[in-house]
Each structure stands twice: as structure tokens, then as C-alpha cells.
Scaffold this motif. Structure first.
Motif, PDB file in Angstrom:
ATOM      1  N   ASN A   1     -13.878  37.573  36.709  1.00 19.01           N
ATOM      2  CA  ASN A   1     -12.527  37.898  37.168  1.00 19.01           C
ATOM      3  C   ASN A   1     -12.484  38.135  38.674  1.00 19.01           C
ATOM      4  O   ASN A   1     -11.543  37.713  39.360  1.00 19.01           O
ATOM      5  CB  ASN A   1     -11.994  39.122  36.431  1.00 19.01           C
ATOM      6  CG  ASN A   1     -11.582  38.798  34.995  1.00 19.01           C
ATOM      7  OD1 ASN A   1     -11.382  37.633  34.652  1.00 19.01           O
ATOM      8  ND2 ASN A   1     -11.459  39.821  34.170  1.00 19.01           N
ATOM      9  N   LYS A   2     -13.525  38.812  39.208  1.00 22.49           N
ATOM     10  CA  LYS A   2     -13.578  39.073  40.652  1.00 22.49           C
ATOM     11  C   LYS A   2     -13.716  37.776  41.442  1.00 22.49           C
ATOM     12  O   LYS A   2     -13.022  37.551  42.436  1.00 22.49           O
ATOM     13  CB  LYS A   2     -14.759  39.994  40.986  1.00 22.49           C
ATOM     14  CG  LYS A   2     -14.591  41.428  40.545  1.00 22.49           C
ATOM     15  CD  LYS A   2     -15.841  42.225  40.896  1.00 22.49           C
ATOM     16  CE  LYS A   2     -15.765  43.649  40.376  1.00 22.49           C
ATOM     17  NZ  LYS A   2     -16.999  44.415  40.677  1.00 22.49           N
ATOM     18  N   LYS A   3     -14.627  36.924  40.987  1.00 24.06           N
ATOM     19  CA  LYS A   3     -14.909  35.687  41.720  1.00 24.06           C
ATOM     20  C   LYS A   3     -13.779  34.671  41.593  1.00 24.06           C
ATOM     21  O   LYS A   3     -13.440  33.981  42.561  1.00 24.06           O
ATOM     22  CB  LYS A   3     -16.221  35.074  41.212  1.00 24.06           C
ATOM     23  CG  LYS A   3     -17.456  35.897  41.541  1.00 24.06           C
ATOM     24  CD  LYS A   3     -18.715  35.228  40.989  1.00 24.06           C
ATOM     25  CE  LYS A   3     -19.956  36.041  41.298  1.00 24.06           C
ATOM     26  NZ  LYS A   3     -21.182  35.402  40.751  1.00 24.06           N
TER      27      LYS A   3
ATOM     28  N   GLU B   1     -10.643  35.368  40.597  1.00 22.67           N
ATOM     29  CA  GLU B   1      -9.322  36.025  40.646  1.00 22.67           C
ATOM     30  C   GLU B   1      -8.581  35.767  39.345  1.00 22.67           C
ATOM     31  O   GLU B   1      -7.411  35.379  39.322  1.00 22.67           O
ATOM     32  CB  GLU B   1      -8.518  35.547  41.857  1.00 22.67           C
ATOM     33  CG  GLU B   1      -9.169  35.920  43.190  1.00 22.67           C
ATOM     34  CD  GLU B   1      -8.315  35.520  44.373  1.00 22.67           C
ATOM     35  OE1 GLU B   1      -7.293  34.847  44.176  1.00 22.67           O
ATOM     36  OE2 GLU B   1      -8.674  35.892  45.499  1.00 22.67           O
ATOM     37  N   ASP B   2      -9.313  35.979  38.256  1.00 20.31           N
ATOM     38  CA  ASP B   2      -8.780  35.750  36.916  1.00 20.31           C
ATOM     39  C   ASP B   2      -8.486  37.101  36.252  1.00 20.31           C
ATOM     40  O   ASP B   2      -8.802  38.161  36.802  1.00 20.31           O
ATOM     41  CB  ASP B   2      -9.802  34.956  36.093  1.00 20.31           C
ATOM     42  CG  ASP B   2      -9.147  34.081  35.030  1.00 20.31           C
ATOM     43  OD1 ASP B   2      -7.979  34.337  34.698  1.00 20.31           O
ATOM     44  OD2 ASP B   2      -9.832  33.152  34.540  1.00 20.31           O
ATOM     45  N   VAL B   3      -7.885  37.044  35.063  1.00 21.32           N
ATOM     46  CA  VAL B   3      -7.529  38.287  34.355  1.00 21.32           C
ATOM     47  C   VAL B   3      -7.968  38.206  32.896  1.00 21.32           C
ATOM     48  O   VAL B   3      -7.255  38.657  31.987  1.00 21.32           O
ATOM     49  CB  VAL B   3      -6.008  38.576  34.454  1.00 21.32           C
ATOM     50  CG1 VAL B   3      -5.628  38.973  35.859  1.00 21.32           C
ATOM     51  CG2 VAL B   3      -5.205  37.368  33.983  1.00 21.32           C
TER      52      VAL B   3
END
Length: 215
Positions: free
Chosen positions: A149-151, A153-155
Motif C-alpha cells: 500500500n505504501k509503495k 499508494e493502494d488501499v
């Protein structure tokens, strides 16, 4: 006259001693070779470390010396060390042949050859037993989703860890098949790989890929 003769004899004797002490330090120009019996001898390890360090400089690599497997010494206008060593290349341990020429009395060393022989086969993947109750493995799966998610920009939200495997390779690698829901409430199947070195408090997501869309 006698005094002059004594001085002359003393001078000649001194020259002979100096010549003998100088030439005694130099090895013969050529000679046979013999196996190295003590592979953990500090000088042998120093030569092996020199070989790896010099190779890293020349090849712009990052090998880490592990051990000397076997070796032999030959006398060729100095000493030539033929070593079979193991060195770590990333997470793989590889076998190399290194040849170092040393003229110790001149404080001279030269790496004349360094070549890869073969890689050690990696340990096999083994299934995680009692996956649903293995708290640490489940934490690794959760970490994989958070890092993705960080890399990206996912949820994604982790729903279930379907399966898990481990591989011992300079630490432990965890490979999971997981179910996660995206921002549109669609469930997908993913494969995630996490590499952990617990003694260094190190963990890294090395792979995260979509397998298939379920609903």
C-alpha cells in the motif's frame, strides 16, 4: 699490516653476513605446489579476503567472503595462492576460484584470477504448519499488504491468508497467497514475498503481484 688485514677480513665477513641475511628473505624463483592444510590460518584468510575485496573493486560487485573450502600454494618468484572460496552474492552463496600472487618481502599482492564456479542451490520452500495459528507468519502477511500500500499508494485490506511457505536463505523468506479487497470493494488474489532477518530486526517486501480477480 696485521691491523689492516684484520679490518679487511672483518669487512669481507660483514658483507657475507649481510648478503646471506638479504637473500634468505627471498623465496626461490620456482618450485612445486602443495595443498594448504590449515584453511583457517590467519594469513590464508587475509589472502582470501584480499581476493574478494579486490574483485569487488574491479567488477563493481558486493561479494561478502564466507570461507576457504580448499587451496594450494605454489612458489613462483614469490608465492601463488590458488583458493576455492565461498562468498555471498546477495542472498546466494556462490563458489569461486581465486588466484593471488604475493611477494611478501616487497609488500606486494596481485589478484591474477577470480572466477565463479557454481552457485549453491537454495533451500526448498516448506509450507507453514498451522498457518492460521502462526502469529508471526500472519504478521508477515499483514506487513506485506501494508508495504505494498505504501509503495503503490493502494488501499488493499487483507481478508485471508490462503497459504504460506518459508525458505531459509540468509534469514527467512515468506511466500504467501492472500486474499485482499481493493478500494472498489473487489476481492483479488495476490502472491507476496517477504524477506526477514530477525536478528537484525530487518524485513522487506521483495515481491507483490496480482494472481487473479475473484469477484
Amino acid at each position: 699490516m696485521r691491523s689492516s688485514l684484520l679490518h679487511l677480513l672483518l669487512f669481507i665477513f660483514t658483507i657475507i653476513l649481510l648478503h646471506g641475511s638479504t637473500t634468505a628473505k627471498k623465496p626461490p624463483l620456482f618450485g612445486g605446489s602443495h595443498p594448504i592444510k590449515n584453511l583457517t590460518d590467519p594469513h590464508i584468510l587475509d589472502i582470501a579476503n584480499f581476493a574478494v575485496t579486490q574483485h569487488n573493486k574491479e567488477a563493481n560487485s558486493n561479494l561478502i567472503f564466507e570461507r576457504v573450502i580448499k587451496g594450494k600454494i605454489g612458489v613462483v618468484e614469490g608465492v601463488e595462492y590458488h583458493l576455492i572460496i565461498e562468498a555471498k552474492d546477495g542472498t546466494n552463496i556462490c563458489k569461486y576460484e581465486a588466484v593471488v600472487w604475493e611477494r611478501e618481502w616487497l609488500h606486494f599482492r596481485n589478484l591474477t584470477s577470480f572466477k565463479l564456479l557454481k552457485k549453491k542451490s537454495q533451500a526448498a520452500w516448506k509450507p507453514v504448519e498451522n498457518l492460521e495459528k502462526d502469529v508471526h507468519a500472519l504478521e508477515m502477511a499483514e506487513f506485506a499488504v501494508m508495504e505494498h500500500n505504501k509503495k503503490a499508494e493502494d488501499v488493499l485490506v487483507l481478508k485471508k491468508v490462503v497459504s504460506g511457505e518459508t525458505q531459509v536463505v540468509d534469514g527467512v523468506k515468506y511466500r504467501f497467497v492472500i486474499l485482499a479487497v481493493d478500494g472498489a470493494k473487489v476481492c483479488h488474489s495476490y502472491e507476496a514475498v517477504v524477506w526477514e532477518k530477525a536478528w537484525l530486526k530487518f524485513k522487506k517486501l521483495t515481491s507483490f503481484k496480482l494472481l487473479k480477480k475473484l469477484t
